[in-house]
Design a protein around this motif. Structure first.
Motif, PDB file in Angstrom:
ATOM      1  N   PHE A 287       2.685 -19.938  25.938  1.00 19.12           N
ATOM      2  CA  PHE A 287       2.947 -19.993  24.223  1.00 19.12           C
ATOM      3  C   PHE A 287       4.251 -19.362  24.268  1.00 19.12           C
ATOM      4  CE2 PHE A 287      -1.386 -17.960  24.562  1.00 19.12           C
ATOM      5  CZ  PHE A 287      -2.284 -19.289  24.742  1.00 19.12           C
ATOM      6  N   ASP A 288       5.484 -20.071  24.379  1.00 16.15           N
ATOM      7  CA  ASP A 288       6.544 -19.614  23.816  1.00 16.15           C
ATOM      8  C   ASP A 288       7.372 -20.425  22.137  1.00 16.15           C
ATOM      9  OD1 ASP A 288       7.545 -18.847  25.900  1.00 16.15           O
ATOM     10  OD2 ASP A 288       7.220 -20.839  27.038  1.00 16.15           O
ATOM     11  N   GLY A 289       8.120 -19.285  22.123  1.00 19.77           N
ATOM     12  CA  GLY A 289       8.292 -19.696  20.304  1.00 19.77           C
ATOM     13  C   GLY A 289       7.107 -18.977  19.353  1.00 19.77           C
ATOM     14  N   GLU A 290       6.355 -18.729  19.669  1.00 25.31           N
ATOM     15  CA  GLU A 290       5.638 -18.792  18.497  1.00 25.31           C
ATOM     16  C   GLU A 290       5.767 -17.335  17.399  1.00 25.31           C
ATOM     17  OE1 GLU A 290       3.042 -20.303  17.781  1.00 25.31           O
ATOM     18  OE2 GLU A 290       3.159 -21.270  19.411  1.00 25.31           O
ATOM     19  N   THR A 291       5.836 -17.464  15.832  1.00 23.53           N
ATOM     20  CA  THR A 291       5.246 -16.709  15.020  1.00 23.53           C
ATOM     21  C   THR A 291       4.793 -15.536  15.592  1.00 23.53           C
ATOM     22  OG1 THR A 291       7.012 -18.017  14.379  1.00 23.53           O
ATOM     23  CG2 THR A 291       6.693 -15.781  12.779  1.00 23.53           C
ATOM     24  N   VAL A 292       4.427 -14.138  14.983  1.00 20.78           N
ATOM     25  CA  VAL A 292       3.836 -13.348  15.064  1.00 20.78           C
ATOM     26  C   VAL A 292       4.215 -12.754  13.698  1.00 20.78           C
ATOM     27  CG1 VAL A 292       2.500 -11.438  16.263  1.00 20.78           C
ATOM     28  CG2 VAL A 292       2.987 -13.742  17.609  1.00 20.78           C
ATOM     29  N   GLY A 293       2.817 -12.607  12.904  1.00 21.02           N
ATOM     30  CA  GLY A 293       2.799 -10.977  11.275  1.00 21.02           C
ATOM     31  C   GLY A 293       2.129 -10.300  11.551  1.00 21.02           C
ATOM     32  N   PHE A 294       2.908  -9.260  11.307  1.00 25.17           N
ATOM     33  CA  PHE A 294       2.207  -7.790  11.296  1.00 25.17           C
ATOM     34  C   PHE A 294       2.545  -7.042   9.724  1.00 25.17           C
ATOM     35  CE2 PHE A 294       6.672  -7.171  13.245  1.00 25.17           C
ATOM     36  CZ  PHE A 294       6.972  -5.703  12.119  1.00 25.17           C
ATOM     37  N   ALA A 295       1.820  -6.162   9.408  1.00 27.36           N
ATOM     38  CA  ALA A 295       1.868  -5.064   8.326  1.00 27.36           C
ATOM     39  C   ALA A 295       1.542  -3.931   8.179  1.00 27.36           C
ATOM     40  CB  ALA A 295       1.130  -6.111   7.194  1.00 27.36           C
ATOM     41  N   GLU A 296       2.420  -3.332   8.116  1.00 23.01           N
ATOM     42  CA  GLU A 296       2.057  -2.095   8.515  1.00 23.01           C
ATOM     43  C   GLU A 296       2.094  -0.586   6.762  1.00 23.01           C
ATOM     44  OE1 GLU A 296       4.304  -0.178  11.792  1.00 23.01           O
ATOM     45  OE2 GLU A 296       5.477   0.155   9.980  1.00 23.01           O
ATOM     46  N   ILE A 297       0.955   0.406   6.991  1.00 16.49           N
ATOM     47  CA  ILE A 297       1.220   0.904   5.364  1.00 16.49           C
ATOM     48  C   ILE A 297       1.097   2.671   6.055  1.00 16.49           C
ATOM     49  CG2 ILE A 297      -1.146   0.652   4.711  1.00 16.49           C
ATOM     50  CD1 ILE A 297       0.215   1.015   1.658  1.00 16.49           C
ATOM     51  N   ALA A 298       1.777   3.511   5.681  1.00 12.41           N
ATOM     52  CA  ALA A 298       1.836   4.892   5.942  1.00 12.41           C
ATOM     53  C   ALA A 298       1.386   6.034   4.634  1.00 12.41           C
ATOM     54  CB  ALA A 298       3.054   5.634   6.213  1.00 12.41           C
ATOM     55  N   PHE A 299       0.597   6.894   4.304  1.00 15.52           N
ATOM     56  CA  PHE A 299       0.319   7.419   3.507  1.00 15.52           C
ATOM     57  C   PHE A 299       0.851   8.825   4.454  1.00 15.52           C
ATOM     58  CE2 PHE A 299      -2.785   3.793   3.452  1.00 15.52           C
ATOM     59  CZ  PHE A 299      -2.239   3.889   2.370  1.00 15.52           C
ATOM     60  N   GLU A 300       2.091   9.533   3.158  1.00 15.37           N
ATOM     61  CA  GLU A 300       2.159  10.854   4.062  1.00 15.37           C
ATOM     62  C   GLU A 300       2.798  12.006   2.843  1.00 15.37           C
ATOM     63  OE1 GLU A 300       6.458  10.495   5.030  1.00 15.37           O
ATOM     64  OE2 GLU A 300       5.404   9.914   7.610  1.00 15.37           O
ATOM     65  N   HIS A 301       1.471  13.620   3.102  1.00 17.88           N
ATOM     66  CA  HIS A 301       1.305  14.499   2.406  1.00 17.88           C
ATOM     67  C   HIS A 301       1.650  15.578   2.566  1.00 17.88           C
ATOM     68  CE1 HIS A 301      -1.193  15.867   4.881  1.00 17.88           C
ATOM     69  NE2 HIS A 301      -1.922  14.746   5.352  1.00 17.88           N
ATOM     70  N   PRO A 302       2.299  16.034   1.667  1.00 14.28           N
ATOM     71  CA  PRO A 302       2.551  17.653   1.951  1.00 14.28           C
ATOM     72  C   PRO A 302       1.784  18.770   2.225  1.00 14.28           C
ATOM     73  CG  PRO A 302       1.818  17.409  -0.917  1.00 14.28           C
ATOM     74  CD  PRO A 302       1.507  16.123   0.018  1.00 14.28           C
ATOM     75  N   ILE A 303       1.235  18.406   2.830  1.00 14.75           N
ATOM     76  CA  ILE A 303      -0.361  19.344   3.823  1.00 14.75           C
ATOM     77  C   ILE A 303      -0.301  19.907   5.174  1.00 14.75           C
ATOM     78  CG2 ILE A 303      -3.134  20.307   3.419  1.00 14.75           C
ATOM     79  CD1 ILE A 303      -3.524  18.340   1.470  1.00 14.75           C
ATOM     80  N   PRO A 304       0.384  20.648   5.319  1.00 17.06           N
ATOM     81  CA  PRO A 304       0.603  20.852   6.929  1.00 17.06           C
ATOM     82  C   PRO A 304      -0.446  20.321   8.328  1.00 17.06           C
ATOM     83  CG  PRO A 304       0.820  22.976   5.625  1.00 17.06           C
ATOM     84  CD  PRO A 304       0.568  21.929   4.802  1.00 17.06           C
ATOM     85  N   LEU A 305      -1.842  21.310   7.881  1.00 18.75           N
ATOM     86  CA  LEU A 305      -2.696  21.083   8.281  1.00 18.75           C
ATOM     87  C   LEU A 305      -3.260  19.503   8.103  1.00 18.75           C
ATOM     88  CD1 LEU A 305      -4.571  24.437   7.824  1.00 18.75           C
ATOM     89  CD2 LEU A 305      -2.690  23.947   9.307  1.00 18.75           C
ATOM     90  N   LEU A 306      -3.701  18.802   7.498  1.00 20.69           N
ATOM     91  CA  LEU A 306      -4.145  17.952   8.236  1.00 20.69           C
ATOM     92  C   LEU A 306      -2.782  16.205   7.947  1.00 20.69           C
ATOM     93  CD1 LEU A 306      -5.957  17.597   4.655  1.00 20.69           C
ATOM     94  CD2 LEU A 306      -7.076  17.695   6.992  1.00 20.69           C
ATOM     95  N   PRO A 307      -3.297  15.670   8.778  1.00 22.40           N
ATOM     96  CA  PRO A 307      -2.317  14.622   9.477  1.00 22.40           C
ATOM     97  C   PRO A 307      -2.150  13.395   8.606  1.00 22.40           C
ATOM     98  CG  PRO A 307      -4.265  14.640  10.705  1.00 22.40           C
ATOM     99  CD  PRO A 307      -5.003  15.578  10.437  1.00 22.40           C
ATOM    100  N   ASN A 308      -0.617  13.076   8.906  1.00 17.71           N
ATOM    101  CA  ASN A 308      -0.896  11.680   8.754  1.00 17.71           C
ATOM    102  C   ASN A 308      -1.418  10.690   8.288  1.00 17.71           C
ATOM    103  OD1 ASN A 308       1.458  13.048   5.982  1.00 17.71           O
ATOM    104  ND2 ASN A 308       2.626  12.611   7.978  1.00 17.71           N
ATOM    105  N   ILE A 309      -1.382   9.433   7.955  1.00 15.92           N
ATOM    106  CA  ILE A 309      -2.314   7.952   8.392  1.00 15.92           C
ATOM    107  C   ILE A 309      -1.321   7.249   8.248  1.00 15.92           C
ATOM    108  CG2 ILE A 309      -3.574   7.394   6.282  1.00 15.92           C
ATOM    109  CD1 ILE A 309      -5.251   7.295   8.174  1.00 15.92           C
ATOM    110  N   LYS A 310      -1.618   6.273   9.021  1.00 14.75           N
ATOM    111  CA  LYS A 310      -0.906   4.819   9.087  1.00 14.75           C
ATOM    112  C   LYS A 310      -2.130   3.874   9.775  1.00 14.75           C
ATOM    113  CE  LYS A 310       3.034   3.351  12.566  1.00 14.75           C
ATOM    114  NZ  LYS A 310       4.433   3.472  12.821  1.00 14.75           N
TER     115      LYS A 310
END
Length: 187
Positions: free
Chosen positions: A1-24
């Motif tokens: 497969f040559d020359g194909e276009t691929v779409g992607f999306a991402e969103i991250a949720f960051e917060h100030p609570i140090p013990l809880l991980p952020n999520i993407k």
């Protein structure tokens, strides 16, 4: 497969609570077809496609990432470290004039996540590098990208980068993989 276009999306949720991980959360979709003449025999689901025959291949993949990460630094240099679970949902169809066969693969892949961003002081310009990857047994997978971006407002900006995505596996759900997607992107 040559020359194909691929779409992607991402969103991250960051917060100030140090013990809880952020999520993407991220998604990448691939839907492509190709016709070619086989240079060797290929067997899939008990059907053998002989070398020298024309084969149409339809490949569809949906790739979902869930990343939990912690910010190690958060000033003009940002550094994140965490864990990604990448879920692969792949459908493959091979067809020639005599036969047609399809197969699917759905599997999670755990990966280490690392991200670094450098903000150019007194500007809205940044440089970013991002890596997901892991090697386990006969599976090598990584996804690396580097970008330069401009973000004048909180949710408004532009990014130009390059992404390199690889899955190499022997006997992943009874399949051997050698998949590489790479190229520039604009976001």
């Amino acid at each position: 497969f040559d020359g194909e276009t691929v779409g992607f999306a991402e969103i991250a949720f960051e917060h100030p609570i140090p013990l809880l991980p952020n999520i993407k959360l991220a998604y990448m979709g691939i839907d492509t077809s190709e016709e070619s003449r086989l240079d060797r025999n290929i067997t899939m689901e008990g059907v053998t496609f002989l070398a020298g025959t024309e084969v149409k291949t339809d490949f569809q993949a949906e790739i979902y990432d869930t990343t939990l990460y912690y910010e190690l630094m958060d000033n003009w240099i940002q550094a994140d470290l965490g864990l990604t679970v990448r879920y692969l949902d792949i459908d493959l169809e091979l067809q020639n004039t005599a036969f047609k066969t399809t197969n699917s693969l759905s599997t999670p892949l755990p990966m280490i996540y690392a991200n670094a961003q450098f903000d150019l002081p007194l500007t809205d310009v940044y440089a970013n590098v991002n890596f997901n990857g892991l090697t386990i047994d006969d599976i090598v997978t990584y996804d690396a990208q580097a970008a330069i971006g401009w973000m004048p407002l909180t949710f408004v900006g532009a990014e130009l980068g390059y992404r390199h995505f690889v899955i190499e596996a022997d006997d992943l759900e009874d399949y051997d993989f050698d998949l590489t997607l790479s190229g520039p992107y604009l976001a």
